[in-house]
Design an enzyme around this catalytic site. Sequence first.
Site, PDB file in Angstrom:
ATOM      1  N   GLY A  74       0.762  -1.242   0.000  1.00 19.05           N
ATOM      2  CA  GLY A  74       0.000   0.000   0.000  1.00 19.05           C
ATOM      3  C   GLY A  74       0.789   1.286   0.000  1.00 19.05           C
ATOM      4  CD  GLU A 103       0.821  -8.229  -5.310  1.00 21.52           C
ATOM      5  OE1 GLU A 103       1.727  -7.487  -4.906  1.00 21.52           O
ATOM      6  OE2 GLU A 103      -0.323  -7.817  -5.566  1.00 21.52           O
TER       7      GLU A 103
END
Length: 108
Positions: A74, A103
């Site tokens: 983020g 990820e």
Amino acid sequence: MKNPVASYRESPKCKEFLPFFISLAEHFQMNSLHKLKEELCLFCHLLYERHLATGTGGNITARHEDRILCTPSGVSLRRVEPASICVVDMNGKRMEGVSPTKEMGMHL
């Protein structure tokens, strides 16, 4: 139709970018963990400035011995700082820093 990856590899932008990436890889092998965090941040900023990644769309990881440094989840590559770099072990367990990219499993 020409392969887009092959087209990019032949582009002037890629040829300009590649020497920096090779230099960065050499730094990863020779410098301390803190120095690597600084270099990784510079690399992230370069990617953002050259429009190779936008906003929070993208993440970067680098391996250092038995650790993996990764950009936090983020956070824009434009705003990554050494203190925000996450360090995980080879199993993806966080060792220091904030939460890694979502990820992370793909980078292990």
